[in-house]
Design a protein around this motif. Structure first.
Motif, short mmCIF file in Angstrom:
data_model
loop_
_atom_site.label_atom_id
_atom_site.label_comp_id
_atom_site.label_asym_id
_atom_site.label_seq_id
_atom_site.Cartn_x
_atom_site.Cartn_y
_atom_site.Cartn_z
N SER A 1 0.83 -1.21 0.00
CA SER A 1 0.00 0.00 0.00
C SER A 1 0.86 1.26 0.00
CB SER A 1 -0.92 0.01 1.22
OG SER A 1 -0.18 0.32 2.39
N PHE A 2 0.22 2.38 -0.30
CA PHE A 2 0.92 3.66 -0.28
C PHE A 2 1.53 3.93 1.09
CE2 PHE A 2 0.84 8.20 0.69
CZ PHE A 2 1.72 8.67 -0.27
N ALA B 1 5.39 4.60 2.03
CA ALA B 1 5.82 5.82 2.71
C ALA B 1 6.64 5.49 3.95
CB ALA B 1 4.61 6.66 3.10
N LYS B 2 6.22 4.50 4.70
CA LYS B 2 6.97 4.08 5.90
C LYS B 2 8.34 3.54 5.51
CE LYS B 2 2.94 3.01 8.71
NZ LYS B 2 2.16 1.94 9.35
#
Length: 60
Positions: free
Chosen positions: A2-3, A7-8
């Motif tokens: 997932s986005f 990002a993490k």
């Protein structure tokens, strides 16, 4: 993936750069509020930096 996961992962791999950006955002917010909320902004930036990657790596 997932986005949010991406990002993490990015924040973990580029902690120093993320911390520098957070510092710049805090400086800009402080400037736009005429330093009225400096301590709160600094605290927020510090907490955000601790939660990305290895922790606060920004050294002014």
């Amino acid at each position: 993936m997932s986005f949010l996961d991406k990002a993490k992962e990015f924040a973990d791999k580029h902690d120093k750069q993320v911390d520098q950006v957070l510092e710049k955002i805090g400086d800009e917010a402080d400037k736009r509020t005429n330093q009225k909320y400096s301590s709160q902004i600094d605290r927020g930036v510090d907490e955000a930096q601790k939660r990305t990657g290895e922790g606060d790596t920004y050294q002014p």
